[in-house]
Design an enzyme around this catalytic site. Structure first.
Site, PDB file in Angstrom:
ATOM      1  N   ASP A  93      -4.591 -10.310 -16.028  1.00  0.00           N
ATOM      2  CA  ASP A  93      -5.663 -11.103 -15.845  1.00  0.00           C
ATOM      3  C   ASP A  93      -6.690 -10.782 -16.653  1.00  0.00           C
ATOM      4  O   ASP A  93      -7.067  -9.715 -16.900  1.00  0.00           O
ATOM      5  CB  ASP A  93      -6.167 -11.272 -14.373  1.00  0.00           C
ATOM      6  CG  ASP A  93      -6.418 -12.662 -13.670  1.00  0.00           C
ATOM      7  OD1 ASP A  93      -7.182 -13.401 -14.563  1.00  0.00           O
ATOM      8  OD2 ASP A  93      -5.978 -12.758 -12.548  1.00  0.00           O
ATOM      9  N   ASP A 106       1.007  -1.252   0.017  1.00  0.00           N
ATOM     10  CA  ASP A 106       0.018  -0.147   0.158  1.00  0.00           C
ATOM     11  C   ASP A 106       0.947   1.251  -0.119  1.00  0.00           C
ATOM     12  O   ASP A 106       1.699   1.495   1.083  1.00  0.00           O
ATOM     13  CB  ASP A 106      -0.984   0.047   1.187  1.00  0.00           C
ATOM     14  CG  ASP A 106      -1.656   1.211   1.499  1.00  0.00           C
ATOM     15  OD1 ASP A 106      -1.793   1.775   0.509  1.00  0.00           O
ATOM     16  OD2 ASP A 106      -2.189   1.494   2.508  1.00  0.00           O
ATOM     17  N   ASP A 126      -8.891 -16.112 -16.742  1.00  0.00           N
ATOM     18  CA  ASP A 126      -9.557 -16.834 -15.698  1.00  0.00           C
ATOM     19  C   ASP A 126     -10.448 -17.808 -16.386  1.00  0.00           C
ATOM     20  O   ASP A 126     -11.531 -17.440 -17.048  1.00  0.00           O
ATOM     21  CB  ASP A 126     -10.285 -15.765 -15.298  1.00  0.00           C
ATOM     22  CG  ASP A 126     -10.747 -16.038 -13.725  1.00  0.00           C
ATOM     23  OD1 ASP A 126     -10.306 -16.228 -12.996  1.00  0.00           O
ATOM     24  OD2 ASP A 126     -12.068 -15.884 -13.700  1.00  0.00           O
ATOM     25  N   ASN A 180      -0.347   4.439   0.104  1.00  0.00           N
ATOM     26  CA  ASN A 180      -1.024   5.794   0.230  1.00  0.00           C
ATOM     27  C   ASN A 180      -1.749   5.648   1.650  1.00  0.00           C
ATOM     28  O   ASN A 180      -2.570   6.485   2.242  1.00  0.00           O
ATOM     29  CB  ASN A 180      -1.992   6.361  -0.681  1.00  0.00           C
ATOM     30  CG  ASN A 180      -2.848   5.458  -0.777  1.00  0.00           C
ATOM     31  OD1 ASN A 180      -2.869   4.302  -0.691  1.00  0.00           O
ATOM     32  ND2 ASN A 180      -4.114   5.710  -1.756  1.00  0.00           N
ATOM     33  N   ASP A 227      -4.194   3.868   2.616  1.00  0.00           N
ATOM     34  CA  ASP A 227      -5.602   3.689   2.733  1.00  0.00           C
ATOM     35  C   ASP A 227      -5.811   2.022   3.228  1.00  0.00           C
ATOM     36  O   ASP A 227      -7.053   1.537   3.350  1.00  0.00           O
ATOM     37  CB  ASP A 227      -6.387   3.769   1.573  1.00  0.00           C
ATOM     38  CG  ASP A 227      -5.825   3.174   0.263  1.00  0.00           C
ATOM     39  OD1 ASP A 227      -5.002   2.242   0.445  1.00  0.00           O
ATOM     40  OD2 ASP A 227      -6.602   3.280  -0.838  1.00  0.00           O
ATOM     41  N   HIS A 233      -3.515 -17.380  -5.311  1.00  0.00           N
ATOM     42  CA  HIS A 233      -4.215 -16.502  -4.671  1.00  0.00           C
ATOM     43  C   HIS A 233      -5.549 -17.300  -4.275  1.00  0.00           C
ATOM     44  O   HIS A 233      -6.487 -16.731  -3.239  1.00  0.00           O
ATOM     45  CB  HIS A 233      -4.750 -15.003  -5.501  1.00  0.00           C
ATOM     46  CG  HIS A 233      -5.554 -15.460  -6.650  1.00  0.00           C
ATOM     47  ND1 HIS A 233      -4.943 -16.331  -7.881  1.00  0.00           N
ATOM     48  CD2 HIS A 233      -6.902 -15.367  -6.896  1.00  0.00           C
ATOM     49  CE1 HIS A 233      -6.029 -16.263  -8.727  1.00  0.00           C
ATOM     50  NE2 HIS A 233      -7.292 -15.915  -8.282  1.00  0.00           N
ATOM     51  N   ASP A 234      -5.646 -18.420  -4.778  1.00  0.00           N
ATOM     52  CA  ASP A 234      -6.908 -19.236  -4.567  1.00  0.00           C
ATOM     53  C   ASP A 234      -6.594 -20.330  -3.684  1.00  0.00           C
ATOM     54  O   ASP A 234      -7.545 -21.376  -3.445  1.00  0.00           O
ATOM     55  CB  ASP A 234      -7.515 -19.862  -5.989  1.00  0.00           C
ATOM     56  CG  ASP A 234      -8.139 -18.813  -6.482  1.00  0.00           C
ATOM     57  OD1 ASP A 234      -8.487 -17.816  -6.225  1.00  0.00           O
ATOM     58  OD2 ASP A 234      -8.335 -19.001  -7.941  1.00  0.00           O
ATOM     59  N   GLU A 249      -6.471 -20.441 -17.131  1.00  0.00           N
ATOM     60  CA  GLU A 249      -6.841 -21.315 -15.895  1.00  0.00           C
ATOM     61  C   GLU A 249      -7.975 -22.104 -16.311  1.00  0.00           C
ATOM     62  O   GLU A 249      -9.135 -21.718 -16.800  1.00  0.00           O
ATOM     63  CB  GLU A 249      -7.526 -20.354 -14.827  1.00  0.00           C
ATOM     64  CG  GLU A 249      -7.584 -21.132 -13.435  1.00  0.00           C
ATOM     65  CD  GLU A 249      -8.600 -20.374 -12.698  1.00  0.00           C
ATOM     66  OE1 GLU A 249      -8.600 -20.537 -11.359  1.00  0.00           O
ATOM     67  OE2 GLU A 249      -9.454 -19.812 -13.112  1.00  0.00           O
TER      68      GLU A 249
HETATM   69  O1  TEU Z   1     -10.914 -19.233 -10.078  1.00  0.00           O
HETATM   70  C1  TEU Z   1     -11.702 -20.580 -10.858  1.00  0.00           C
HETATM   71  C2  TEU Z   1     -11.966 -21.380  -9.610  1.00  0.00           C
HETATM   72  O2  TEU Z   1     -11.977 -22.641  -9.956  1.00  0.00           O
HETATM   73  C3  TEU Z   1     -12.029 -21.172  -8.328  1.00  0.00           C
HETATM   74  O3  TEU Z   1     -13.459 -20.844  -7.909  1.00  0.00           O
HETATM   75  C4  TEU Z   1     -11.585 -22.155  -7.238  1.00  0.00           C
HETATM   76  O4  TEU Z   1     -12.435 -23.220  -7.241  1.00  0.00           O
HETATM   77  C5  TEU Z   1     -11.447 -21.703  -5.821  1.00  0.00           C
HETATM   78  O5  TEU Z   1     -10.960 -20.509  -5.942  1.00  0.00           O
HETATM   79  C6  TEU Z   1     -10.586 -22.621  -5.095  1.00  0.00           C
HETATM   80  O6  TEU Z   1     -10.367 -22.204  -3.732  1.00  0.00           O
HETATM   81  C7  TEU Z   1     -10.921 -18.227 -10.612  1.00  0.00           C
HETATM   82  C8  TEU Z   1     -10.045 -17.165  -9.710  1.00  0.00           C
HETATM   83  O7  TEU Z   1      -8.884 -17.591  -9.732  1.00  0.00           O
HETATM   84  C9  TEU Z   1     -10.696 -16.861  -8.889  1.00  0.00           C
HETATM   85  O8  TEU Z   1     -10.036 -16.052  -7.920  1.00  0.00           O
HETATM   86  C10 TEU Z   1     -12.109 -16.261  -8.834  1.00  0.00           C
HETATM   87  O9  TEU Z   1     -12.791 -16.107  -7.734  1.00  0.00           O
HETATM   88  C11 TEU Z   1     -12.864 -17.111  -9.947  1.00  0.00           C
HETATM   89  O10 TEU Z   1     -12.147 -17.634 -11.041  1.00  0.00           O
HETATM   90  C12 TEU Z   1     -14.282 -16.302 -10.465  1.00  0.00           C
HETATM   91  O11 TEU Z   1     -13.523 -15.469 -11.314  1.00  0.00           O
HETATM   92 CA    CA Z   2      -3.418   2.081  -1.388  1.00  0.00          CA
END
Ligand code: TEU
Ligand code: CA
Length: 548
Positions: A98, A21, A199, A23, A25, A323-324, A258
């Site tokens: 993305d 971050d 995605d 600034n 926030d 990130h998932d 993905e």
């Molecule tokens: O993720 C697709 C997906 O299959 C996810 O829902 C996955 O099953 C889950 O995150 C597992 O914990 C993509 C993106 O990477 C995710 O961040 C998004 O939420 C999703 O598509 C919808 O755009």
């Molecule tokens: Ca910020």
């Protein structure tokens, strides 16, 4: 095998909301990323993949886009983006964005138009159906809610949303929509970006007639969540090829799709060179075994994707978290007494298995899962949905929370640890999400001061990958396919052979490999090497690369 820059590259994934971050926030932003480009340059990565940074009401943290041509105001401005791109390029770092076009936000102007009347020109940009017997048009369940359909009073029809009801699915059958998507992609390429991570791209083609799932219901409400039915439908490849002709073929770019529910056979169609569609995909087969990690199964998956894709004219990606997903060291390693060793072991494997490696922010300092004490601490729509389903199916709230504490995707999203000052140096304000309290001992500043840190191990791996083609293009041979604790394999190219040996346990392990294990130590996470003759002698989570 054709040489390509994206095969040789190491990709670093940034989740902008949680990176830095600038600034105060409490929300990471593009200027925060600019501040840290020198850090990434020091690490040595070639490509940054940015999670979505377009305008979004953030129902799903940017995966619900309300304007594909605007930067999310919380992250900055288009000028900030242009500066980020220019500053990254100046340092020889490419930027991959993305691409989220299976769905948009319900606040996108297309959807606002679309829902306004049945004869609006944007009606067919989305998937609308009449009710069936006064209820949903079919039995489909969604990733983020029980039903995949939402009723809209105004026009008396339902719209499809495979994710949240604020993420209506775009109708790829409608040619004008496809042209709008290609136009938007070209806009970003013309700015100079270097590629797209796409995605859930294998969901864009729905099965003809949107048939009911035949599986027994699996949501508490009686709907059927059946991604196999939603994914990989006939005609998908043609969409990807059309996209490639209209967009990707015009640039020297990389693409990674993905793709849920893919096998190597299915994925090969999307990535084999002559098909002119995508460069590589992310599959989920490794992630599917995270709750019950089994090294033999892991090796089978690696072998299958190597034989089924890489040996057949395609290319793979390698990732152990994103990130998932929960943090890799907490899932596949040991985040307690052997955190350093096992984080380095996983990094060694990531960079030496066949395919392009993807590092997720914080992985390079061995960040771990975070413990949450209540469901209220979770921001993530998916975590909250899974929790509510577990409760409805009779799981206790303690058990549900404990599951989330091991496997939820929130672990990846807690802010990056820059130093051991308040809020981990991520923000001077109030962070948007809980910060893992272990930042006092796991942070970038300390890692940079310690020659023995995970950071410097990653830095060496990345440098090695640049200097040694064997790591990129070398043949892969698994020496221990049935061993439950040790993974030993070779990579070989033009007379160079590397042996990689990994001990996945907290104990000392000896193994007669039936071939010489001696040679020059290229890299190790221990100060010395005990292998002699044909016998590997590995300490807890020891990871070693030997050149014969
Ligand atoms: O993720 C697709 C997906 O299959 C996810 O829902 C996955 O099953 C889950 O995150 C597992 O914990 C993509 C993106 O990477 C995710 O961040 C998004 O939420 C999703 O598509 C919808 O755009
Ligand atoms: Ca910020």
């Amino acid at each position: 095998m054709t040489k390509k820059w994206w095969k040789e590259a190491v990709v670093y994934q940034i989740y902008p909301r949680s990176f830095k971050d600038s600034n105060g926030d409490g929300i990471g932003d593009l200027r925060g990323i600019i501040e840290k480009l020198d850090y990434l340059k020091e690490l040595g990565i070639d490509v940054i993949w940015l999670n979505p940074c377009y305008a979004s009401p953030n129902d799903d943290n940017g995966y619900d886009i309300s304007d594909y041509y605007q930067v999310m105001p919380e992250f900055g401005t288009m000028e900030d983006f242009d500066e980020l791109l220019a500053e990254a390029h100046k340092r020889g770092i490419k930027i991959v964005m993305d691409l989220v076009v299976n769905h948009s936000s319900d606040e996108h102007k297309w959807f606002i138009e679309s829902r306004s009347s049945k004869d609006n020109p944007y009606r067919d940009y989305y998937i609308w159906r009449d009710p069936r017997d006064g209820k949903e048009p079919n039995n489909w369940g969604s990733f983020f809610s029980p039903s995949a359909w939402e009723y809209d009073e105004k026009t008396g029809q339902y719209y499809l949303h495979l994710f949240s009801k604020k993420q209506p699915d775009l109708n790829w059958e409608h040619e004008p929509l496809r042209q709008e998507v290609y136009k938007m992609m070209n806009f970003w390429f013309d700015k100079g970006i270097d590629g797209f991570r796409m995605d859930v791209i294998n969901l864009i083609k729905k099965p003809i007639g949107l048939p009911d799932s035949k599986l027994p219901h699996n949501t508490a409400e009686g709907y059927v969540f059946d991604p196999d039915l939603y994914a990989n439908n006939p005609g998908l490849l043609e969409f990807l090829q059309e996209m490639n002709r209209n967009v990707m073929s015009k640039y020297d770019c990389m693409t990674v799709g993905e793709t849920v529910n893919v096998t190597p056979e299915i994925a090969l169609n999307y990535v084999k060179e002559e098909n002119k569609a995508l460069n590589m995909v992310f599959h989920f087969e490794i992630m599917e075994i995270k709750e019950n990690f089994d090294l033999v199964r892991f090796k089978e998956i690696q072998q299958k994707w190597y034989d089924g894709v890489m040996k057949k004219g395609g290319w793979n990606s390698q990732y152990l978290n994103n990130h998932d997903q929960p943090r890799q060291v907490s899932i596949f390693g040991n985040d307690k007494e052997y955190r350093l060793e096992s984080a380095k072991l996983l990094g060694t494997m990531l960079h030496t298995l066949p395919g392009t490696p993807y590092i997720y922010q914080g992985e390079e300092i061995g960040m771990t899962n975070c413990q949450f004490t209540s469901i209220d601490e979770f921001n993530d729509i998916h975590a909250r949905y899974l929790y509510s389903q577990m409760l409805k199916k009779g799981t206790s709230s303690e058990e549900a929370l404990s599951w989330l504490n091991n496997y939820s995707r929130e672990h990846a999203r807690t802010p990056m640890h820059w130093d051991n000052t308040e809020n981990a140096g991520f923000t001077t304000g109030k962070p948007w999400l809980k910060i893992n309290p272990n930042y006092h001992k796991i942070n970038v500043k300390d890692a940079l001061k310690d020659p023995n840190s995970v950071f410097y191990h990653y830095k060496k791996l990345i440098a090695l990958r640049k200097a040694n083609e064997v790591m990129v293009y070398g043949d892969f041979h698994d020496l221990t396919p049935t061993h439950k604790e040790i993974f030993a394999y070779t990579r070989s190219l033009n007379g160079v052979e590397w042996l990689i040996a990994l001990n996945f346990t907290s104990d000392n392990k000896e193994l007669d490999l039936g071939r010489s294990v001696e040679g020059k130590v290229v890299l190790s996470n221990y100060p010395d090497y005990l292998g002699k003759g044909q016998t590997l002698n590995l300490r807890p989570y020891e990871a070693v690369i030997i050149e014969k």
